[in-house]
Design a protein around this motif. Structure first.
Motif, mmCIF file in Angstrom:
data_model
loop_
_atom_site.group_PDB
_atom_site.id
_atom_site.type_symbol
_atom_site.label_atom_id
_atom_site.label_comp_id
_atom_site.label_asym_id
_atom_site.label_seq_id
_atom_site.Cartn_x
_atom_site.Cartn_y
_atom_site.Cartn_z
ATOM 1 N N ALA A 145 0.824 -1.216 0.000
ATOM 2 C CA ALA A 145 0.000 0.000 0.000
ATOM 3 C C ALA A 145 0.857 1.264 0.000
ATOM 4 O O ALA A 145 0.412 2.325 -0.453
ATOM 5 C CB ALA A 145 -0.923 -0.006 1.217
ATOM 6 N N ASP A 146 2.096 1.148 0.512
ATOM 7 C CA ASP A 146 2.984 2.321 0.585
ATOM 8 C C ASP A 146 3.835 2.499 -0.673
ATOM 9 O O ASP A 146 4.585 3.474 -0.777
ATOM 10 C CB ASP A 146 3.937 2.197 1.791
ATOM 11 C CG ASP A 146 3.179 2.197 3.113
ATOM 12 O OD1 ASP A 146 1.957 2.456 3.081
ATOM 13 O OD2 ASP A 146 3.804 1.917 4.152
ATOM 14 N N MET A 147 3.754 1.549 -1.566
ATOM 15 C CA MET A 147 4.676 1.520 -2.699
ATOM 16 C C MET A 147 4.574 2.779 -3.570
ATOM 17 O O MET A 147 5.594 3.320 -4.000
ATOM 18 C CB MET A 147 4.381 0.261 -3.530
ATOM 19 C CG MET A 147 5.343 -0.008 -4.651
ATOM 20 S SD MET A 147 5.007 -1.611 -5.425
ATOM 21 C CE MET A 147 3.412 -1.306 -6.159
ATOM 22 N N ASP A 148 3.342 3.220 -3.802
ATOM 23 C CA ASP A 148 3.165 4.349 -4.721
ATOM 24 C C ASP A 148 3.558 5.692 -4.104
ATOM 25 O O ASP A 148 3.778 6.656 -4.820
ATOM 26 C CB ASP A 148 1.707 4.399 -5.212
ATOM 27 C CG ASP A 148 1.398 3.217 -6.113
ATOM 28 O OD1 ASP A 148 2.219 2.946 -7.001
ATOM 29 O OD2 ASP A 148 0.372 2.551 -5.889
ATOM 30 N N GLN A 149 3.640 5.731 -2.766
ATOM 31 C CA GLN A 149 4.027 6.985 -2.108
ATOM 32 C C GLN A 149 5.370 6.839 -1.394
ATOM 33 O O GLN A 149 5.642 7.498 -0.401
ATOM 34 C CB GLN A 149 2.982 7.400 -1.051
ATOM 35 C CG GLN A 149 1.595 7.723 -1.580
ATOM 36 C CD GLN A 149 0.749 6.490 -1.774
ATOM 37 O OE1 GLN A 149 0.814 5.583 -0.955
ATOM 38 N NE2 GLN A 149 -0.014 6.448 -2.844
ATOM 39 N N SER A 150 6.217 5.980 -1.899
ATOM 40 C CA SER A 150 7.472 5.691 -1.187
ATOM 41 C C SER A 150 8.427 6.880 -1.202
ATOM 42 O O SER A 150 9.214 7.059 -0.279
ATOM 43 C CB SER A 150 8.160 4.492 -1.821
ATOM 44 O OG SER A 150 8.657 4.852 -3.102
ATOM 45 N N GLY A 151 8.411 7.654 -2.268
ATOM 46 C CA GLY A 151 9.375 8.746 -2.413
ATOM 47 C C GLY A 151 10.750 8.261 -2.818
ATOM 48 O O GLY A 151 11.689 9.043 -2.930
ATOM 49 N N ASP A 152 10.887 6.957 -3.031
ATOM 50 C CA ASP A 152 12.190 6.420 -3.443
ATOM 51 C C ASP A 152 12.306 6.541 -4.965
ATOM 52 O O ASP A 152 11.485 5.971 -5.705
ATOM 53 C CB ASP A 152 12.298 4.945 -3.015
ATOM 54 C CG ASP A 152 13.662 4.380 -3.318
ATOM 55 O OD1 ASP A 152 14.510 4.368 -2.424
ATOM 56 O OD2 ASP A 152 13.886 3.959 -4.490
ATOM 57 N N PRO A 153 13.307 7.255 -5.450
ATOM 58 C CA PRO A 153 13.385 7.491 -6.903
ATOM 59 C C PRO A 153 13.612 6.200 -7.706
ATOM 60 O O PRO A 153 13.124 6.087 -8.837
ATOM 61 C CB PRO A 153 14.577 8.442 -7.052
ATOM 62 C CG PRO A 153 15.362 8.315 -5.786
ATOM 63 C CD PRO A 153 14.397 7.925 -4.712
ATOM 64 N N TYR A 154 14.320 5.248 -7.112
ATOM 65 C CA TYR A 154 14.556 3.970 -7.818
ATOM 66 C C TYR A 154 13.235 3.216 -7.979
ATOM 67 O O TYR A 154 12.912 2.720 -9.052
ATOM 68 C CB TYR A 154 15.562 3.104 -7.029
ATOM 69 C CG TYR A 154 16.964 3.642 -7.006
ATOM 70 C CD1 TYR A 154 17.900 3.231 -7.953
ATOM 71 C CD2 TYR A 154 17.359 4.551 -6.025
ATOM 72 C CE1 TYR A 154 19.198 3.720 -7.920
ATOM 73 C CE2 TYR A 154 18.649 5.052 -6.000
ATOM 74 C CZ TYR A 154 19.572 4.622 -6.952
ATOM 75 O OH TYR A 154 20.843 5.110 -6.921
ATOM 76 N N LEU A 155 12.512 3.123 -6.862
ATOM 77 C CA LEU A 155 11.239 2.390 -6.894
ATOM 78 C C LEU A 155 10.236 3.085 -7.827
ATOM 79 O O LEU A 155 9.558 2.444 -8.627
ATOM 80 C CB LEU A 155 10.662 2.279 -5.476
ATOM 81 C CG LEU A 155 9.364 1.485 -5.355
ATOM 82 C CD1 LEU A 155 9.606 0.015 -5.704
ATOM 83 C CD2 LEU A 155 8.792 1.590 -3.957
ATOM 84 N N ASP A 156 10.182 4.422 -7.730
ATOM 85 C CA ASP A 156 9.268 5.172 -8.594
ATOM 86 C C ASP A 156 9.565 4.916 -10.067
ATOM 87 O O ASP A 156 8.652 4.691 -10.862
ATOM 88 C CB ASP A 156 9.384 6.683 -8.310
ATOM 89 C CG ASP A 156 8.570 7.066 -7.088
ATOM 90 O OD1 ASP A 156 7.747 6.235 -6.657
ATOM 91 O OD2 ASP A 156 8.769 8.173 -6.572
#
Lengths: 260, 260
Positions: free
Chosen positions: A234-245
């Motif tokens: 659920a937190d994936m889309d708002q992680s703020g991690d540029p790699y993950l994004d």
């Protein structure tokens, strides 16, 4: 399958602690840390060649890490009786890895016809047919050879084999690779349902973001041999991690180098 | 290239060759130890008997009959140069039983069985079926290698014996029908001339060649690289290694049996 979100920190079923693995000069894992709580579903994402399969095979002992520790249910992986250790696992391989020379039901019942879990052939066959039904295949598939099945059916047979002995831990290696989007959705839903009803701990590696959203309780992103980000899906889309994004949105621009 | 770098290259090649011999020797020992301890896989053993023994009979029979016939013609033509045509039965018998029978059967088994085993196991490795076996608590050495090596150890001597008989029959047919030999005299000369040691050496060579053929197929299959190229390379290397080892072992065994 909400073990991570129910308040108390659950007992980790799998724990990887500073795991390193190199093949020659290629350092694939460079100190990977990962914790998978009991009864939860962890999906590991990451680009091709980042070591996702190496991580998964290291837990099973198919690959020996150069350093670091892996614990399964609190005990070092590979300690104690090897057969008993492996009996706790089921695995769906990327290409199915069905045995060409055996009919479908013998593939599904392979573990039930040999070793400690051995039982009479008719009983093993009945269980195999029941598991085939569970993954949406009719009993008449049981006597066919794997080569006579479509890719989607082979994945289902692989899934039936993975759950045949009711393992506590199930690994899924790229479960939707090579399937059309509809069949991918069917396999994702099956995986989710089966893992929930069995109460198993699941570890999946995939590139397919629809699989991630369908299967995962938690997500970990592997990049440069370490876990770059991990947390609830659920937190994936708002992680703020540029790699993950960059990865989840499939952008060519960003910190992950894309070879053109 | 300086003499020192030439020496270094020679040293590296020698060490690599020695390491390879060590790996093959350990693999062979491991195959035999896995034969002796449970679990046993009778279905795999029966299939190996069928593949290595029964299904090799046609090619062995054809090779032997043509070789025996050609041998009779050559000995008759060569013997005629010094009025020794009468030695055809004796030389065909000794040539087939001591050398041509075991060597040609060995080479045909290397071509047919070694290649087939290597390609099958290499494909299993490339498609992760070997990994799947391990995750299903099944030791690939015990399930794949031991039955094949045991079947080859037991069936190739029988094939050599049959090849010897058919080769002699080929020589007999050509000699009696084309070269004017008396049937009864030909058979009597053949039987009188052969000694028990000839037959024993033939069967012992067959056992060695069978083990070499199966072991090389299994070894190179298990060591296969990735993809179709890996399977092709494993198959080619296995047949090359088996053929060379069979010829070298034949030389050594001939020395052991007949030069002491």
């Amino acid at each position: 399958m909400t073990a991570m979100t129910n308040g108390n920190a659950p007992h980790p079923m799998i724990k990887m602690d500073q795991v390193h693995k190199a093949f020659g000069d290629n350092r694939v894992l460079r100190g990977m840390d990962l914790t998978i709580p009991k009864g939860s579903s962890m999906v590991i994402i990451g680009g091709s060649g980042t070591g996702k399969s190496v991580a998964l095979k290291s837990v099973l002992g198919l690959i020996t890490p150069d350093s670091g520790e892996i614990y399964v249910d609190g005990k070092p992986a590979g300690s104690g009786d090897r057969d008993a250790f492996l009996a706790r696992f089921g695995m769906l391989f990327q290409g199915g890895a069905l045995f060409d020379s055996l009919p479908v039901w013998q593939n599904v019942a392979f573990r039930l016809m040999r070793g400690a879990l051995k039982r009479p052939a008719h009983e093993a066959r009945e269980i195999a047919i029941e598991k085939l039904r569970r993954v949406g295949l009719k009993p008449d598939v049981a006597d066919r050879l794997p080569a006579e099945l479509s890719g989607g059916m082979q994945k289902r047979v692989g899934l039936a084999r993975a759950i045949a002995a009711e393992p506590e831990i199930i690994f899924f290696d790229e479960p939707t690779t090579g399937l059309d989007p509809i069949m991918s959705g069917v396999i994702n839903d099956l995986i989710r349902e089966i893992v929930v009803e069995m109460g198993a701990t699941a570890m999946t590696i995939t590139h397919d973001m629809s699989s991630v959203r369908a299967i995962a309780d938690n997500v970990a992103m592997l990049h440069d041999g370490v876990i770059q980000w991990t947390g609830p899906v659920a937190d994936m889309d708002q992680s703020g991690d540029p790699y993950l994004d960059q990865f989840i949105h499939g952008r060519a621009e960003g910190p992950i180098e894309a070879v053109r | 290239m300086t003499p020192l770098s030439l020496l270094a290259r020679l040293g590296r090649s020698t060490l690599a060759a020695l390491a390879m011999i060590g790996r093959v020797a350990l693999f062979t020992v491991s195959a035999f130890t896995h034969m002796l301890r449970p679990p046993y896989y009778p279905r795999e053993l029966a299939l190996s008997f069928l593949q290595i023994g029964w299904l090799s009979l046609p090619v062995v029979a054809l090779t032997a009959v043509f070789t025996g016939g050609a041998l009779a013609l050559q000995i008759y033509a060569g013997g005629a140069r010094f009025n020794a045509e009468a030695v055809v039965p004796q030389i065909v018998a000794i040539g087939m039983v001591r050398e041509l029978g075991p060597v040609l059967v060995g080479l045909m088994i290397a071509a047919r069985v070694t290649s087939s085993i290597a390609a099958e196991i290499a494909t299993m490795k490339v498609t992760e079926q070997i990994d799947a076996l391990v995750t299903l608590s099944t030791n690939p050495m015990q399930y794949l290698v031991a039955p094949r090596v045991l079947a080859a150890l037991l069936t190739v001597p029988v094939l050599v014996g049959i090849g010897d008989i058919i080769g002699i029959a080929g020589g007999y047919t050509v000699s009696v029908h084309n070269l004017g030999f008396n049937s009864a005299a030909y058979l009597k000369n053949t039987v009188d001339f052969l000694e028990p040691l000839d037959l024993i050496s033939s069967l012992v060579k067959g056992a060695f060649f069978g083990v070499i053929a199966a072991t090389m197929g299994c070894y190179y299959g298990m060591q296969s690289g990735r993809g179709a190229q890996g399977v092709g390379s494993a198959t080619k290397s296995s047949v090359e290694a088996a053929a060379v080892l069979i010829l070298a072992t034949n030389f050594i065994l001939t020395g052991v049996f007949f030069s002491l």
